[in-house]
Structures are given as C-alpha cells and as structure tokens.
Design a protein around this motif. Sequence first.
Motif, short mmCIF file in Angstrom:
data_model
loop_
_atom_site.label_atom_id
_atom_site.label_comp_id
_atom_site.label_asym_id
_atom_site.label_seq_id
_atom_site.Cartn_x
_atom_site.Cartn_y
_atom_site.Cartn_z
N ASN A 55 -64.63 -14.51 -30.59
CA ASN A 55 -63.69 -14.58 -29.86
C ASN A 55 -62.25 -14.64 -30.68
N SER A 56 -61.07 -14.55 -30.15
CA SER A 56 -59.95 -14.53 -30.92
C SER A 56 -59.59 -15.98 -31.31
N THR A 57 -59.97 -16.90 -30.54
CA THR A 57 -59.58 -18.47 -30.97
C THR A 57 -60.18 -18.81 -32.28
N ASP A 58 -61.48 -18.39 -32.49
CA ASP A 58 -62.31 -18.77 -33.70
C ASP A 58 -61.62 -18.01 -34.84
N LEU A 59 -61.35 -16.74 -34.55
CA LEU A 59 -60.78 -16.10 -35.61
C LEU A 59 -59.31 -16.61 -36.19
N LEU A 60 -58.43 -17.10 -35.13
CA LEU A 60 -57.29 -17.61 -35.42
C LEU A 60 -57.58 -18.98 -36.27
N LEU A 83 -59.83 -5.74 -33.57
CA LEU A 83 -58.39 -5.26 -33.30
C LEU A 83 -57.93 -5.98 -32.16
N ARG A 84 -58.79 -6.07 -31.12
CA ARG A 84 -58.34 -6.68 -29.87
C ARG A 84 -58.12 -8.28 -30.02
N PHE A 85 -59.06 -8.75 -30.82
CA PHE A 85 -58.48 -10.25 -31.19
C PHE A 85 -57.40 -10.68 -32.05
N LEU A 86 -57.27 -9.63 -32.98
CA LEU A 86 -55.94 -9.77 -33.81
C LEU A 86 -54.67 -9.57 -33.11
N ASN A 87 -54.83 -8.72 -31.94
CA ASN A 87 -53.85 -8.22 -31.11
C ASN A 87 -53.38 -9.47 -30.35
N GLU A 88 -54.47 -10.17 -29.65
CA GLU A 88 -54.19 -11.43 -28.56
C GLU A 88 -53.56 -12.50 -29.56
N ILE A 89 -54.00 -12.64 -30.84
CA ILE A 89 -53.32 -13.80 -31.60
C ILE A 89 -52.32 -13.25 -32.43
N TYR A 90 -51.51 -12.17 -32.22
CA TYR A 90 -50.37 -11.52 -33.22
C TYR A 90 -49.34 -12.47 -33.17
N ASP A 91 -48.61 -13.27 -32.18
CA ASP A 91 -47.70 -13.86 -32.43
C ASP A 91 -47.93 -15.06 -33.31
N GLN A 92 -49.18 -15.88 -33.18
CA GLN A 92 -49.48 -16.85 -34.10
C GLN A 92 -49.75 -16.53 -35.55
N ILE A 93 -49.92 -15.06 -35.86
CA ILE A 93 -50.43 -14.74 -37.25
C ILE A 93 -49.41 -14.11 -37.91
N LYS A 94 -48.41 -13.40 -37.18
CA LYS A 94 -47.65 -12.39 -37.79
C LYS A 94 -46.63 -12.77 -39.03
N GLY A 95 -46.68 -14.19 -39.29
CA GLY A 95 -45.68 -14.71 -40.14
C GLY A 95 -46.44 -14.80 -41.43
N PHE A 96 -47.73 -14.78 -41.29
CA PHE A 96 -48.54 -14.55 -42.84
C PHE A 96 -49.64 -13.83 -42.91
N VAL A 97 -49.95 -12.69 -41.75
CA VAL A 97 -51.05 -11.87 -41.95
C VAL A 97 -50.62 -10.60 -41.93
N TYR A 98 -50.77 -9.69 -42.80
CA TYR A 98 -50.55 -8.14 -42.77
C TYR A 98 -51.21 -7.65 -41.57
N ILE A 99 -50.74 -7.23 -40.57
CA ILE A 99 -51.39 -6.67 -39.54
C ILE A 99 -51.67 -4.95 -39.77
N PRO A 100 -52.67 -4.66 -39.56
CA PRO A 100 -53.11 -3.59 -39.63
C PRO A 100 -53.10 -2.33 -38.53
N PHE A 101 -52.27 -2.61 -37.82
CA PHE A 101 -51.93 -1.56 -36.71
C PHE A 101 -50.47 -1.82 -36.02
N ASN A 102 -50.12 -1.16 -35.04
CA ASN A 102 -49.02 -1.13 -34.25
C ASN A 102 -49.34 -2.00 -33.12
N ASN A 103 -48.74 -3.28 -33.00
CA ASN A 103 -49.40 -3.97 -32.20
C ASN A 103 -48.52 -3.63 -30.56
N ASP A 104 -47.46 -2.74 -30.85
CA ASP A 104 -46.78 -2.22 -29.43
C ASP A 104 -47.51 -1.33 -28.83
#
Length: 385
Positions: A55-60, A83-104
């Motif tokens: 789940n996305s919570t544990d990943l976060l 990919l789905r979990f990273l997208n769900e937590i995008y706002d919480q991690i975008k400041g310190f994680v290099y996101i490997p997709f276009n979240n839009d």
Amino acid sequence: MENISCIVLGGYVNSFNVIRELYDSGVRDIALIDYGKSIAKKSNRITSYSVIAKNSTDLLNSLLDHKKTSNKLVVFPTDDSHLRFLNEIYDQIKGFVYIPFNNDTLLQSLDKFHQYHMCEELGVPYPKTVNLTKFEDFEKIRSFDFPILIKPNIKNDSLSVFRTMVLNSEGDIDINQEKFSIFFDNKFTFVASELIPGDDTNIFAYTGFVNKTGTIMNEWIGKKLTQYPDNYGVFSSASNQAPVAVLDQGRRLLEGMNLRGICEPEFKYDQRDQKYKLMEINLRSMMWHRVGFLDGIALHKSMYDDAAGNTPKTNIQNQNKRIHLVYLKHEILNLCARRGYWKHFKYNVFSNNVSFALFDKKDLKPFLYDLPSLLKGILKICLKR
C-alpha cells in the motif's frame, strides 16, 4: 554536498538487474524495498533491505525513513503497483524523491486503450481494438476475427483479474460474459484486440529514458526470443536485435505522449501487412532491461545522473555484436512444458555472447535462492502429465 540514495522497489529479476547495473556503474548507496518474497534481497550489492505491505502508506513511511540519511532519493519502480502508490503520495515526496514518471499523465498513460488512442494520433500501427467498460460492449467484439485477446486496461491488485484471456470463438464470449459482469460491477475495464498471428518470437521493444525536460537521453531496441509460460507470458530469453522501425515508433510514443522516466513500448510484427503493432507500453523497468546495459546503454545510471543534476552520458547502441539474455529457470520450464521447444532452447542458451538474467558469479545468492522454485516448477509440470 547532496547525499543521494537509490531505492529499488520490488525484489524480482528486474530489480536484481537494476541493482547490478547501478553497482557496475559505480553507484554504491543502493537500498531495496519490497513486499516480502524477494530474490534481490539476497544480493551482496545492496546497503539495506526493508519489507512493506502492499500500500502507499507503508511505502511513504519507508521513504521517509530513508530521507533521514539522504537528501535525495532516486526511486526505481519495477511493478505497476509501485507507480500507482508513488502517484498517490506524490505531494508528500516530491520535495526529496526523484519521481520517475509524469505525474500529470501517469494514470492515463497506464491505460491500454489510451495507449492505442495515442497510436492513432501519432501514426503508430496497432491492432483492431475496442474498449470494454460495460456488459453491452461484448457485442462489439462479435465482429472481430477470432482469436481475440483481452487484457485489463490498468492492472489492479484489489481483485483477482487475469493477465490475459484469449477467446477462440463466439462460444467463449457467451461463457465469459457473466464473469465480466462481475468485473464491471467492481469498476474494472478491459481492452479487447485482434490477436496478431505469430508466436512469441515476433515481439520487439524500444526502451528509453526520458529526463525531466522531456528529452530522450538514452535508448535501445531489442527482441524477445521467447516468453514463459506461453506466447502471452513474460520474458524467457531476449536479444539486442530489432529493426529501425521499432526505434522510430518508440520515439514517437515517448515524445508524443509526454512520458518521463524509463519507458518500454512493446510491438508485435504482423506478417499480414509487415507492420510492427503496439501491444502495450510499460512505464517501468522490465525483466529483460539488462539487454540494453550489456549493449552499452545504461538507462538506470542515466536516471541517477539526471537526478544528481548531471548530464547523462549518451551512448549509441551497437547491434553488430549479437547479445542473448537468458532467464535460465524460464527456459528450463519451457523445455519441460512446451512441445517442440528444444529448437528455441538450443538457440537461446547455446548461442555466442549469452548472459544470464540471474546468474552472477560475483553475486551468487539470488541465483541459489531461486533454485527451489525451479524444482517446484518442474515437479508441477511432471504431475500434470
């Protein structure tokens, strides 16, 4: 000075080879996060290993733990759930994680029917296709030539859904309609397409890394030699041989769909009109991506460099040297289960320049850890006979 850590998600063959590529490229801070059952956790090249629930919570929470020792994390997903979990937590991690997709555009880009729609816009060949969103849509596929291939539009683990289904006659449509009515009630949608003639030796792929500004920094093309357990399965063996048409079509899709990160459109050659038709686009690292690295194209190191603010070194693929990448477990299981497979086994395994997807004499434990599943697989095949 920025302290960068690599976080590989998942523990299967594709994860192990991401780790190998990064390590062989000089990267040393490599952590692994997975859901539990893992081959890659046995690698001697990782600095840490942690297990999370799916789940996305544990990943976060796990990423926040890694943030305590690193300024920036570069995440390498190997499964659509990542990919789905990273997208769900995008706002919480975008400041310190290099996101490997276009979240839009991620969720839309994962949708197979949207992928075929973009083929129409970009002039990329694709099979005759219809979207199945409700029970009545089944009537649309009665006009197709059989067999018909059905796949979920987007993979989802919340309900047990098949990977692929083949309908060979109108009778198969009637038999499966009730099953699909349940799927539709649970908000699942599917894409039905004509089945392009030919076996699993007719599948080609383009794999590229697109940086944050939308530039393709590195790319390679290749061919699946065989799949497991059948023509609709996953990688068994592959090579670095593919035509220029695959390169051109892959570029058009990555650029035209505004994709980011490591992306892999797969095509099947249709002998009827001599075209390479899109099967699907994967937005993550695949099981056979090591083919590119063996041919001098380090896509994962390119992504690491981009995250670090460095310009990735651009390499040009050289197909003059034929490379075979073999997942030996799948080849042996195919040999046991598929009639007439010896000709493929002999060609895949005993050609020149063969490399193995899991066997690494400098990092043997993952290979040894995988052996019991090979023995179980052989036993299961024998008991079916």
